[in-house]
Design a protein around this motif. Sequence first.
Motif, PDB file in Angstrom:
ATOM      1  N   ALA A 214       1.088   4.034  -6.525  1.00 22.18           N
ATOM      2  CA  ALA A 214       1.551   5.419  -6.376  1.00 22.18           C
ATOM      3  C   ALA A 214       3.035   5.442  -6.029  1.00 22.18           C
ATOM      4  O   ALA A 214       3.803   6.237  -6.593  1.00 22.18           O
ATOM      5  CB  ALA A 214       0.748   6.123  -5.276  1.00 22.18           C
ATOM      6  N   ILE A 215       3.445   4.548  -5.124  1.00 20.47           N
ATOM      7  CA  ILE A 215       4.859   4.506  -4.721  1.00 20.47           C
ATOM      8  C   ILE A 215       5.729   4.169  -5.935  1.00 20.47           C
ATOM      9  O   ILE A 215       6.763   4.798  -6.177  1.00 20.47           O
ATOM     10  CB  ILE A 215       5.066   3.472  -3.589  1.00 20.47           C
ATOM     11  N   GLU A 216       5.249   3.183  -6.714  1.00 17.96           N
ATOM     12  CA  GLU A 216       6.006   2.747  -7.902  1.00 17.96           C
ATOM     13  C   GLU A 216       6.237   3.929  -8.858  1.00 17.96           C
ATOM     14  O   GLU A 216       7.347   4.168  -9.328  1.00 17.96           O
ATOM     15  CB  GLU A 216       5.178   1.639  -8.565  1.00 17.96           C
ATOM     16  N   LYS A 217       5.168   4.692  -9.102  1.00 21.75           N
ATOM     17  CA  LYS A 217       5.286   5.833 -10.023  1.00 21.75           C
ATOM     18  C   LYS A 217       6.166   6.920  -9.410  1.00 21.75           C
ATOM     19  O   LYS A 217       6.986   7.532 -10.109  1.00 21.75           O
ATOM     20  CB  LYS A 217       3.902   6.425 -10.348  1.00 21.75           C
ATOM     21  N   ALA A 218       5.962   7.186  -8.107  1.00 19.65           N
ATOM     22  CA  ALA A 218       6.717   8.260  -7.446  1.00 19.65           C
ATOM     23  C   ALA A 218       8.213   7.959  -7.474  1.00 19.65           C
ATOM     24  O   ALA A 218       9.034   8.875  -7.563  1.00 19.65           O
ATOM     25  CB  ALA A 218       6.235   8.434  -6.008  1.00 19.65           C
ATOM     26  N   LYS A 219       8.555   6.664  -7.406  1.00 18.35           N
ATOM     27  CA  LYS A 219       9.973   6.276  -7.433  1.00 18.35           C
ATOM     28  C   LYS A 219      10.614   6.698  -8.746  1.00 18.35           C
ATOM     29  O   LYS A 219      11.761   7.155  -8.774  1.00 18.35           O
ATOM     30  CB  LYS A 219      10.102   4.761  -7.268  1.00 18.35           C
ATOM     31  N   VAL A 220       9.850   6.536  -9.863  1.00 19.96           N
ATOM     32  CA  VAL A 220      10.385   6.855 -11.184  1.00 19.96           C
ATOM     33  C   VAL A 220      10.859   8.312 -11.248  1.00 19.96           C
ATOM     34  O   VAL A 220      11.867   8.627 -11.844  1.00 19.96           O
ATOM     35  CB  VAL A 220       9.313   6.594 -12.264  1.00 19.96           C
ATOM     36  N   VAL A 221      10.085   9.204 -10.570  1.00 21.94           N
ATOM     37  CA  VAL A 221      10.435  10.632 -10.662  1.00 21.94           C
ATOM     38  C   VAL A 221      11.064  11.166  -9.382  1.00 21.94           C
ATOM     39  O   VAL A 221      11.098  12.384  -9.150  1.00 21.94           O
ATOM     40  CB  VAL A 221       9.187  11.482 -11.022  1.00 21.94           C
ATOM     41  N   ASN A 222      11.564  10.236  -8.538  1.00 22.41           N
ATOM     42  CA  ASN A 222      12.195  10.641  -7.274  1.00 22.41           C
ATOM     43  C   ASN A 222      11.318  11.551  -6.422  1.00 22.41           C
ATOM     44  O   ASN A 222      11.803  12.494  -5.802  1.00 22.41           O
ATOM     45  CB  ASN A 222      13.536  11.346  -7.516  1.00 22.41           C
ATOM     46  N   ASP A 223      10.007  11.268  -6.420  1.00 23.94           N
ATOM     47  CA  ASP A 223       9.119  12.057  -5.575  1.00 23.94           C
ATOM     48  C   ASP A 223       9.030  11.342  -4.217  1.00 23.94           C
ATOM     49  O   ASP A 223       8.193  10.471  -3.995  1.00 23.94           O
ATOM     50  CB  ASP A 223       7.730  12.147  -6.250  1.00 23.94           C
ATOM     51  N   TYR A 224       9.944  11.728  -3.293  1.00 24.59           N
ATOM     52  CA  TYR A 224      10.020  11.020  -2.015  1.00 24.59           C
ATOM     53  C   TYR A 224       8.826  11.312  -1.127  1.00 24.59           C
ATOM     54  O   TYR A 224       8.381  10.474  -0.372  1.00 24.59           O
ATOM     55  CB  TYR A 224      11.321  11.391  -1.293  1.00 24.59           C
ATOM     56  N   TYR A 225       8.311  12.527  -1.226  1.00 23.19           N
ATOM     57  CA  TYR A 225       7.230  12.911  -0.324  1.00 23.19           C
ATOM     58  C   TYR A 225       5.990  12.035  -0.540  1.00 23.19           C
ATOM     59  O   TYR A 225       5.381  11.547   0.404  1.00 23.19           O
ATOM     60  CB  TYR A 225       6.889  14.389  -0.517  1.00 23.19           C
ATOM     61  N   THR A 226       5.650  11.837  -1.827  1.00 24.28           N
ATOM     62  CA  THR A 226       4.487  10.983  -2.114  1.00 24.28           C
ATOM     63  C   THR A 226       4.744   9.556  -1.631  1.00 24.28           C
ATOM     64  O   THR A 226       3.862   8.908  -1.077  1.00 24.28           O
ATOM     65  CB  THR A 226       4.190  11.007  -3.627  1.00 24.28           C
ATOM     66  N   GLN A 227       5.982   9.098  -1.800  1.00 22.97           N
ATOM     67  CA  GLN A 227       6.305   7.744  -1.320  1.00 22.97           C
ATOM     68  C   GLN A 227       6.085   7.637   0.188  1.00 22.97           C
ATOM     69  O   GLN A 227       5.442   6.715   0.676  1.00 22.97           O
ATOM     70  CB  GLN A 227       7.765   7.397  -1.626  1.00 22.97           C
ATOM     71  N   VAL A 228       6.635   8.617   0.921  1.00 20.75           N
ATOM     72  CA  VAL A 228       6.514   8.592   2.384  1.00 20.75           C
ATOM     73  C   VAL A 228       5.040   8.643   2.797  1.00 20.75           C
ATOM     74  O   VAL A 228       4.580   7.857   3.623  1.00 20.75           O
ATOM     75  CB  VAL A 228       7.290   9.780   3.008  1.00 20.75           C
ATOM     76  N   ALA A 229       4.285   9.553   2.162  1.00 28.42           N
ATOM     77  CA  ALA A 229       2.873   9.702   2.526  1.00 28.42           C
ATOM     78  C   ALA A 229       2.125   8.399   2.280  1.00 28.42           C
ATOM     79  O   ALA A 229       1.302   7.970   3.093  1.00 28.42           O
ATOM     80  CB  ALA A 229       2.258  10.840   1.730  1.00 28.42           C
ATOM     81  N   CYS A 230       2.424   7.727   1.150  1.00 27.54           N
ATOM     82  CA  CYS A 230       1.722   6.481   0.832  1.00 27.54           C
ATOM     83  C   CYS A 230       2.095   5.377   1.820  1.00 27.54           C
ATOM     84  O   CYS A 230       1.248   4.573   2.222  1.00 27.54           O
ATOM     85  CB  CYS A 230       2.042   6.019  -0.589  1.00 27.54           C
ATOM     86  N   MET A 231       3.380   5.335   2.204  1.00 26.35           N
ATOM     87  CA  MET A 231       3.781   4.307   3.166  1.00 26.35           C
ATOM     88  C   MET A 231       3.070   4.523   4.492  1.00 26.35           C
ATOM     89  O   MET A 231       2.621   3.586   5.143  1.00 26.35           O
ATOM     90  CB  MET A 231       5.302   4.321   3.366  1.00 26.35           C
ATOM     91  N   ASN A 232       2.938   5.779   4.897  1.00 22.88           N
ATOM     92  CA  ASN A 232       2.193   6.090   6.114  1.00 22.88           C
ATOM     93  C   ASN A 232       0.738   5.636   5.961  1.00 22.88           C
ATOM     94  O   ASN A 232       0.165   5.014   6.858  1.00 22.88           O
ATOM     95  CB  ASN A 232       2.260   7.598   6.383  1.00 22.88           C
ATOM     96  N   ASN A 233       0.152   5.895   4.777  1.00 16.66           N
ATOM     97  CA  ASN A 233      -1.244   5.505   4.570  1.00 16.66           C
ATOM     98  C   ASN A 233      -1.410   3.989   4.590  1.00 16.66           C
ATOM     99  O   ASN A 233      -2.399   3.471   5.104  1.00 16.66           O
ATOM    100  CB  ASN A 233      -1.746   6.061   3.235  1.00 16.66           C
ATOM    101  N   ILE A 234      -0.442   3.273   4.013  1.00 23.52           N
ATOM    102  CA  ILE A 234      -0.513   1.803   4.043  1.00 23.52           C
ATOM    103  C   ILE A 234      -0.479   1.335   5.498  1.00 23.52           C
ATOM    104  O   ILE A 234      -1.246   0.460   5.916  1.00 23.52           O
ATOM    105  CB  ILE A 234       0.657   1.182   3.255  1.00 23.52           C
ATOM    106  N   ALA A 235       0.398   1.956   6.301  1.00 22.99           N
ATOM    107  CA  ALA A 235       0.495   1.578   7.717  1.00 22.99           C
ATOM    108  C   ALA A 235      -0.856   1.774   8.406  1.00 22.99           C
ATOM    109  O   ALA A 235      -1.286   0.943   9.209  1.00 22.99           O
ATOM    110  CB  ALA A 235       1.572   2.403   8.405  1.00 22.99           C
ATOM    111  N   LEU A 236      -1.547   2.861   8.068  1.00 22.44           N
ATOM    112  CA  LEU A 236      -2.845   3.108   8.701  1.00 22.44           C
ATOM    113  C   LEU A 236      -3.833   1.999   8.372  1.00 22.44           C
ATOM    114  O   LEU A 236      -4.616   1.577   9.205  1.00 22.44           O
ATOM    115  CB  LEU A 236      -3.416   4.461   8.257  1.00 22.44           C
ATOM    116  N   VAL A 237      -3.778   1.510   7.111  1.00 17.02           N
ATOM    117  CA  VAL A 237      -4.672   0.413   6.725  1.00 17.02           C
ATOM    118  C   VAL A 237      -4.341  -0.825   7.564  1.00 17.02           C
ATOM    119  O   VAL A 237      -5.234  -1.483   8.104  1.00 17.02           O
ATOM    120  CB  VAL A 237      -4.516   0.075   5.226  1.00 17.02           C
ATOM    121  N   TYR A 238      -3.051  -1.120   7.702  1.00 17.38           N
ATOM    122  CA  TYR A 238      -2.678  -2.296   8.497  1.00 17.38           C
ATOM    123  C   TYR A 238      -3.102  -2.126   9.948  1.00 17.38           C
ATOM    124  O   TYR A 238      -3.637  -3.046  10.550  1.00 17.38           O
ATOM    125  CB  TYR A 238      -1.167  -2.549   8.408  1.00 17.38           C
ATOM    126  N   ASN A 239      -2.867  -0.955  10.502  1.00 15.33           N
ATOM    127  CA  ASN A 239      -3.264  -0.729  11.899  1.00 15.33           C
ATOM    128  C   ASN A 239      -4.757  -0.958  12.080  1.00 15.33           C
ATOM    129  O   ASN A 239      -5.191  -1.550  13.053  1.00 15.33           O
ATOM    130  CB  ASN A 239      -2.926   0.696  12.342  1.00 15.33           C
TER     131      ASN A 239
END
Length: 670
Positions: free
Chosen positions: A113-138
């Motif tokens: 999702a982050i990879e695709k969001a980067k292509v279209v400069n969709d920062y919000y989806t990138q941020v949300a996904c990074m937060n979700n990845i952090a939750l998995v690690y936690n």
Amino acid sequence: MNHLYNLLIILIFTINNTTLIAQSLFQKQLDSLLLVLDKTTEGNDRVDILNEISYNYRRIEPQKVIEYGRKARKLAIVNNYTKGEAIAYKNMGIGYYKSSAPKDTTIGFYKKAIEKAKVVNDYYTQVACMNNIALVYNENLEFYKGIQFLLEAIKLYDEHYEKENRLKALMVANVGFAYFKLKQYQKALTYLERALNISADNNIPSIRSIYLDDLALTLIGLNRLEEANEVLDEALTVQTRQGDMQSVMQTLLHKMTLAIKRKRYNEAIGYANQLINKEQVQNFPSLHMVVFNKLAKIAFYKGNYQQTINHSQKAQKIAQNLGLLTYQKENLEYVHQAYEKLGMYAEAYKVSQQFILLMDSLQSSEKEKYTADLEAKYQNQEQARAIELLNERQNNQAIRMRLLIGITLITLIAIGLVTFLYLKRKQYSDIIEAKNQKLNEYIGYNMELENFAYITSHDLKTPLRTIVSFTQLLKRKITAKLDATELEYLDFIINGSKEMSTLVDDLLTYAQIQGQSIQIDAIEPKVLVEDTLRGMQADINKKNAEITIDIQRKWIRGDATKLKQLFQNLISNALKFHKPDTVPVVNIALAEATKYWIFSVKDNGIGIEKDYFDRIFLIFKRLHGKRKYDGTGIGLAICKKIADQHNGQIWVESEVGQGSTFFVSIHKNL
Ligand code: ADP
């Protein structure tokens, strides 16, 4: 107690009945979305609606989240609608996360999702996904990785959005939560407070109510108990207002724990009664159990031993129903001690047998937990270093040490039990045989290297304590019936066990020194030595010793705590091995060489023969019997380890009858 508490939290969150409330709300929204979907046949709109439906299913049915996510992705690809594709991947990640898929699968979708969001400069989806990845690690206890993702996400958010919103507050609070889990309470507090400020400034009260409990626990970690209590009170008010009974009960439990910590037992009992009287508590047997467990503890502190037994038995019944071995063990600990206090030794003995059996059963599960904790602990940059140190433990010396502990323990316990049984006219001879066999197996398992610290601190100390207290009690009870030889035997056991206890403590210190990395501080050596001497003043006065220090005022680099320990060992040896009828005279000095600082501790004691100059630094090497000079032979081995860790050396120069000088060099460039 800490892991008991953690387990409780996990259990409470597993039985999550708030889902039911959420379901009806989301269902309504879903129904209308499905209607709109029927009417929208083509294009990006349909992708958006499919994504919307997928997202709305997240609290109801994870499988549907994936199913609709997949449909959205397919259509997005056909339409070349990359933003829609990114969101579809994000939703599928959520779906997999909610269906407890393997960590890598979930993270894989978020990354896509982050990879695709980067292509279209969709920062919000990138941020949300990074937060979700952090939750998995936690969730996988990999808190440092979680924090890393969260901090990056926050940075990206701040670069592109001015106004702070719920997601920003959540991310900041999640960093605080991860630090809380890592027991770094000061940092945890900073982030949690920042999140609460964001929620206040932007009017997002739900964030405050979610994180109040974590804030209170963090304050407890920082020993700011009064403030913690106030925060818990606020949490109670908010949760009661929201009718969230589950959180109310959890907060009451925190209040109970806090009251126990503050030794306000009656207040704690008050909270317990409030909890027990709540109808809903029946739905949370684990919480019910912990309340009884804590009540047993309070009763024990207050000296109500019969009550301790009653409460523990209630807790135990629930623990058995739930099949929770760890709790069963914790509960038994009080029962066993309470019986002991009541003088009901046969019962106490029976319970301690059950305790040992439970410890066996727990062995594998605790080992797994221990390994998981270790993995989580060492995942940061220190990882490589810490693992290297762990491996270092796997040397022959460690194995020898453990063998020695094992053999001494078997011997001690065997002697203790044989005497006990002999005095009971060999009543339990078959039990002892079975127990010895069990112990042998037990020690066999425990040879596992990673569990070394656990074994020494926990497994060895508990039976040792049992032996010491039982033999002492036995002695007190039956002294009149024993003859002098039998009394002497009993004293052998008591003294042997006490020595063993010292040995275990010393070994633990040695093992800990081995395992720790050093922490470099700027030190003033003169102040450090003076500090050390202050701590030893009683011993110095007793021996009338004359101590002089020849150290110039200057700064050097080294691990203050460890160097203090080193001086303490060397100076106490200098005091211990003095000549009879002579006043100990000790000089501590510091000299400078090109690459090293060289400390010396000189005494006028009995001295050491040249042949032993090297050997005394090996663990357990002693030149005298225990009767003449006490000790375990670990002190100098610890000093050697500390010198090694400072890239230096330790050596001795001495003449028998004249005195010894111990030299320690530490590298200047640490
Ligand atoms: P312990 O505390 O049992 O004495 P150490 O490892 O500190 O163990 O020392 C090992 C042995 O080295 C001691 O048992 C003693 O024989 C010898 N030793 C250590 N320091 C001195 C000293 N200052 N003078 C004489 N002998 C010493």
